[in-house]
Design an enzyme around this catalytic site. Structure first.
Site, PDB file in Angstrom:
ATOM      1  N   ASP A  30       7.168 -70.652  46.360  1.00  0.00           N
ATOM      2  CA  ASP A  30       8.522 -70.159  46.100  1.00  0.00           C
ATOM      3  C   ASP A  30       8.603 -68.731  46.644  1.00  0.00           C
ATOM      4  O   ASP A  30       7.600 -68.008  46.671  1.00  0.00           O
ATOM      5  CB  ASP A  30       8.784 -70.166  44.585  1.00  0.00           C
ATOM      6  CG  ASP A  30      10.263 -70.281  44.269  1.00  0.00           C
ATOM      7  OD1 ASP A  30      10.661 -71.305  43.700  1.00  0.00           O
ATOM      8  OD2 ASP A  30      11.019 -69.337  44.601  1.00  0.00           O
ATOM      9  N   LYS A  35       8.701 -65.291  39.607  1.00  0.00           N
ATOM     10  CA  LYS A  35       8.519 -66.648  39.099  1.00  0.00           C
ATOM     11  C   LYS A  35       7.082 -67.123  39.343  1.00  0.00           C
ATOM     12  O   LYS A  35       6.420 -67.662  38.458  1.00  0.00           O
ATOM     13  CB  LYS A  35       9.515 -67.568  39.826  1.00  0.00           C
ATOM     14  CG  LYS A  35       9.869 -68.814  39.039  1.00  0.00           C
ATOM     15  CD  LYS A  35      10.520 -69.801  39.955  1.00  0.00           C
ATOM     16  CE  LYS A  35      11.950 -70.067  39.585  1.00  0.00           C
ATOM     17  NZ  LYS A  35      12.532 -71.128  40.419  1.00  0.00           N
ATOM     18  N   ARG A 151      15.619 -86.939  34.282  1.00  0.00           N
ATOM     19  CA  ARG A 151      16.568 -86.321  33.359  1.00  0.00           C
ATOM     20  C   ARG A 151      15.951 -85.068  32.783  1.00  0.00           C
ATOM     21  O   ARG A 151      14.765 -85.077  32.403  1.00  0.00           O
ATOM     22  CB  ARG A 151      16.879 -87.267  32.198  1.00  0.00           C
ATOM     23  CG  ARG A 151      17.841 -88.370  32.524  1.00  0.00           C
ATOM     24  CD  ARG A 151      17.788 -89.415  31.460  1.00  0.00           C
ATOM     25  NE  ARG A 151      16.429 -89.944  31.342  1.00  0.00           N
ATOM     26  CZ  ARG A 151      16.027 -90.816  30.411  1.00  0.00           C
ATOM     27  NH1 ARG A 151      16.861 -91.224  29.486  1.00  0.00           N
ATOM     28  NH2 ARG A 151      14.789 -91.266  30.395  1.00  0.00           N
ATOM     29  N   LYS A 204      20.420 -92.384  45.409  1.00  0.00           N
ATOM     30  CA  LYS A 204      20.482 -91.294  44.429  1.00  0.00           C
ATOM     31  C   LYS A 204      21.929 -91.016  43.999  1.00  0.00           C
ATOM     32  O   LYS A 204      22.249 -90.930  42.812  1.00  0.00           O
ATOM     33  CB  LYS A 204      19.843 -90.037  45.050  1.00  0.00           C
ATOM     34  CG  LYS A 204      20.116 -88.761  44.331  1.00  0.00           C
ATOM     35  CD  LYS A 204      19.367 -88.703  43.017  1.00  0.00           C
ATOM     36  CE  LYS A 204      19.805 -87.486  42.224  1.00  0.00           C
ATOM     37  NZ  LYS A 204      18.860 -87.106  41.215  1.00  0.00           N
ATOM     38  N   CYS A 260      23.693 -81.857  37.577  1.00  0.00           N
ATOM     39  CA  CYS A 260      23.613 -82.989  38.513  1.00  0.00           C
ATOM     40  C   CYS A 260      24.893 -83.806  38.618  1.00  0.00           C
ATOM     41  O   CYS A 260      25.495 -83.866  39.690  1.00  0.00           O
ATOM     42  CB  CYS A 260      22.456 -83.890  38.116  1.00  0.00           C
ATOM     43  SG  CYS A 260      20.907 -82.999  37.989  1.00  0.00           S
ATOM     44  N   LYS A 321      23.005 -80.769  26.957  1.00  0.00           N
ATOM     45  CA  LYS A 321      22.544 -81.930  26.170  1.00  0.00           C
ATOM     46  C   LYS A 321      21.290 -81.469  25.446  1.00  0.00           C
ATOM     47  O   LYS A 321      20.749 -80.380  25.740  1.00  0.00           O
ATOM     48  CB  LYS A 321      22.247 -83.129  27.065  1.00  0.00           C
ATOM     49  CG  LYS A 321      21.101 -82.874  28.026  1.00  0.00           C
ATOM     50  CD  LYS A 321      20.711 -84.155  28.735  1.00  0.00           C
ATOM     51  CE  LYS A 321      19.431 -83.923  29.536  1.00  0.00           C
ATOM     52  NZ  LYS A 321      18.926 -85.124  30.165  1.00  0.00           N
TER      53      LYS A 321
HETATM   54  C1  UGA Z   1      20.886 -86.930  35.452  1.00  0.00           C
HETATM   55  C2  UGA Z   1      20.385 -88.370  35.627  1.00  0.00           C
HETATM   56  O1  UGA Z   1      20.356 -89.034  34.372  1.00  0.00           O
HETATM   57  C3  UGA Z   1      18.990 -88.385  36.249  1.00  0.00           C
HETATM   58  O2  UGA Z   1      18.574 -89.725  36.494  1.00  0.00           O
HETATM   59  C4  UGA Z   1      19.041 -87.619  37.589  1.00  0.00           C
HETATM   60  O3  UGA Z   1      17.782 -87.570  38.212  1.00  0.00           O
HETATM   61  C5  UGA Z   1      19.511 -86.201  37.311  1.00  0.00           C
HETATM   62  O4  UGA Z   1      20.822 -86.254  36.710  1.00  0.00           O
HETATM   63  C6  UGA Z   1      19.544 -85.487  38.637  1.00  0.00           C
HETATM   64  O5  UGA Z   1      20.362 -85.843  39.472  1.00  0.00           O
HETATM   65  O6  UGA Z   1      18.648 -84.677  38.902  1.00  0.00           O
HETATM   66  P1  UGA Z   1      20.527 -85.004  33.627  1.00  0.00           P
HETATM   67  O7  UGA Z   1      21.628 -84.278  34.320  1.00  0.00           O
HETATM   68  O8  UGA Z   1      19.294 -84.281  33.283  1.00  0.00           O
HETATM   69  O9  UGA Z   1      20.056 -86.288  34.493  1.00  0.00           O
HETATM   70  O10 UGA Z   1      21.129 -85.514  32.255  1.00  0.00           O
HETATM   71  P2  UGA Z   1      21.639 -86.886  31.616  1.00  0.00           P
HETATM   72  O11 UGA Z   1      20.740 -87.264  30.520  1.00  0.00           O
HETATM   73  O12 UGA Z   1      21.883 -87.903  32.647  1.00  0.00           O
HETATM   74  O13 UGA Z   1      23.025 -86.394  30.981  1.00  0.00           O
HETATM   75  C7  UGA Z   1      24.079 -85.893  31.789  1.00  0.00           C
HETATM   76  C8  UGA Z   1      25.297 -85.629  30.959  1.00  0.00           C
HETATM   77  O14 UGA Z   1      25.868 -86.842  30.469  1.00  0.00           O
HETATM   78  C9  UGA Z   1      25.055 -84.782  29.695  1.00  0.00           C
HETATM   79  O15 UGA Z   1      26.125 -83.877  29.539  1.00  0.00           O
HETATM   80  C10 UGA Z   1      25.030 -85.798  28.567  1.00  0.00           C
HETATM   81  O16 UGA Z   1      25.400 -85.242  27.316  1.00  0.00           O
HETATM   82  C11 UGA Z   1      26.067 -86.782  29.063  1.00  0.00           C
HETATM   83  N1  UGA Z   1      25.880 -88.139  28.510  1.00  0.00           N
HETATM   84  C12 UGA Z   1      24.790 -88.875  28.808  1.00  0.00           C
HETATM   85  C13 UGA Z   1      26.897 -88.685  27.710  1.00  0.00           C
HETATM   86  O17 UGA Z   1      27.929 -88.023  27.426  1.00  0.00           O
HETATM   87  N2  UGA Z   1      26.759 -89.958  27.251  1.00  0.00           N
HETATM   88  C14 UGA Z   1      25.654 -90.717  27.526  1.00  0.00           C
HETATM   89  O18 UGA Z   1      25.596 -91.891  27.076  1.00  0.00           O
HETATM   90  C15 UGA Z   1      24.638 -90.166  28.325  1.00  0.00           C
END
Ligand code: UGA
Length: 448
Positions: A30, A35, A151, A204, A260, A321
């Site tokens: 990096d 960092k 995630r 993706k 994401c 989250k």
């Molecule tokens: C998301 C994807 O789930 C991953 O597979 C992906 O690799 C990642 O983006 C990325 O592109 O790097 P992430 O952003 O960490 O992961 O979080 P999620 O768990 O997917 O949640 C995203 C948002 O959706 C949060 O605000 C969460 O509260 C919301 N959510 C999730 C809901 O409102 N309802 C649900 O049932 C699930």
């Protein structure tokens, strides 16, 4: 194999630590010297469950450096895991990854493979191949696309127990190298999808858009439940029992946030527009998620009444989250900003992200626990589904509050119990109490 991971953000660091766990010799590179200094001392820049242990356990195989020129020449694989942020027009900003490709090109040994881990629009891997070929004429190298599906909060297990691994390659050698990188996981039976770089990149985006679409859909159903006396929790559970649909990502809430989904669906919509294949469902989803957040903010302000100035509000949860300290695109930032503007006095509890919020909003008081945050508050507002918040003793909460309004955007509590305790309990997509009368979408629904 010797792997250099370029970029030690959340994706780069998790990837590096997991590849070390699989037995590879990994250097995380990096340009951020602070960092790297911290990482060398075992201090991680992010909170991610299990990552600190993994980094500590593989210290012998996982090293960190700012000196790309020293390490890249001996790398079999260079993983590009730099940021691909959203530009002002919603398109993806590829400048950092293009610069990374240009920087690494003169350093590569013959036969090296560059694997793109960052989320990029389809066609980027091919464009990066051209950049490297131009910067280093005559070099024999491969370029692969290997998207992540991690995630935040469960990134390590998502990597090591993945549903699938996507190996995008336009030449047999790149495919073979990726197969070797992931050999221990493939041997465990994790399906590996071998395909072109363009398909890998699109897989993706399509995956993230599909997941976001499910959330947007169930949130619309929740809105309907509020009007027709339905209960989104029951509806969602029963819908998810259909094996063709499945239960994941059907939890209604305040709308999706994070670094994401919002960014990736915008990039997908922009790609569709630019390439003449519009994505109207995705475009509608973007608008709907933005509008939803604003509608919920209005609901909170409505609850504070005409004179919000000086009224005390307890905000419970700030991260986008549970399981992460990430505030990016979190509804908490939108709500807190609106409350601050309205003159409310905010005390905020979040197990890991409270200090970061008060850095953005200096008037917000970080509280050590939910009851401290709720002391003297007229209104308490649940924004993140942390176990520490789900475990709140509502009787205790009510006792320390000056008012009795609890707004729960994560449906963490039993509505009947909350009501029996004398709380005016508002949640998402749950039945109207008989006394409230017909609702409209802009009126908060007090659940039974
Ligand atoms: C998301 C994807 O789930 C991953 O597979 C992906 O690799 C990642 O983006 C990325 O592109 O790097 P992430 O952003 O960490 O992961 O979080 P999620 O768990 O997917 O949640 C995203 C948002 O959706 C949060 O605000 C969460 O509260 C919301 N959510 C999730 C809901 O409102 N309802 C649900 O049932 C699930």
């Amino acid at each position: 194999m010797k792997v250099v991971v370029l970029g030690t953000g959340y994706v780069g660091l998790t990837t590096g630590a997991c590849l070390a766990h699989l037995g590879h010799e990994v250097i995380g590179c990096d340009i951020d010297a602070d960092k790297i200094g911290n990482l060398r001392m075992g201090k991680l820049p992010i909170y991610e469950q299990g990552l600190d242990h993994l980094c500590a356990a593989h210290r012998d195989r996982l090293r960190f450096s700012t000196d790309l020129a020293r390490h890249a020449p001996s790398a079999d694989v260079v993983v590009l895991a730099v940021g691909t942020p959203m530009s002002a027009d919603g398109d993806i900003d590829l400048r950092a990854i293009e610069t990374a490709a240009r920087d690494v090109a003169p350093l590569l040994k013959s036969n090296a493979t560059i694997a793109v881990k960052s989320t990029v629009v389809p066609g980027t891997a091919r464009r990066l191949r051209e950049i490297v070929a131009e910067a280093r004429k005559g070099l024999d190298f491969s370029l692969a696309s290997n998207p992540e599906f991690l995630r935040e909060g469960s990134a390590v297990s998502d990597f090591l127990c993945a549903d699938r691994i996507v190996l995008g390659a336009d030449d047999p050698r790149a495919a073979d190298v990726l197969r070797q990188v992931y050999a221990p996981l493939i041997a465990q039976g994790i399906p590996a999808v071998e395909t072109s770089t363009v398909n890998a990149e699109l897989i993706k985006y399509a995956s993230n858009a599909m997941l976001a679409m499910r959330i947007g859909f169930i949130n619309n159903i929740a809105d309907l439940c509020e009007i027709i006396d339905g209960d989104v929790e029951t509806v969602s559970q029963a819908v998810g029992l259909d094996k063709r649909i499945g239960p994941g990502f059907l939890k209604a809430g305040p709308g999706f946030g994070g670094s994401c989904f919002p960014k990736d669906i915008r990039a997908l919509a922009a790609l569709g527009r630019n390439r003449g294949a519009r994505q109207p469902l995705v475009e509608a989803l973007i608008t709907e998620n933005d509008n939803r957040q604003q509608r919920l903010v209005d609901r909170v302000l409505d609850c504070l009444g005409e004179q919000p100035r000086g009224r005390r509000v307890a905000v419970l949860g700030a991260a986008f989250k549970a399981g992460t300290d990430d505030l990016r695109e979190s509804i908490a930032l939108v709500v807190v900003e609106a409350l601050v503007k309205a003159g409310a006095k905010i005390s905020l509890f979040d197990p890991v992200a409270a200090r970061a919020v008060s850095e953005v909003f200096p008037d917000v008081d970080p509280a050590p626990d939910p009851y401290d945050a709720a002391q003297g508050a007229e209104l308490a507002l649940v924004l993140t589904e942390w176990p520490e918040i789900a475990a709140i003793d509502l009787e205790h909460l009510k006792a320390v509050m000056a008012g009795s309004t609890l707004i729960d955007f994560r449906n963490l509590f039993d509505a009947r119990h909350a009501r029996e305790l004398g709380l005016t309990y508002f949640s998402i997509g749950r039945p109207l109490p008989r006394s409230v009368g017909p609702a409209n979408p802009d009126v908060l629904v007090a659940a039974e």
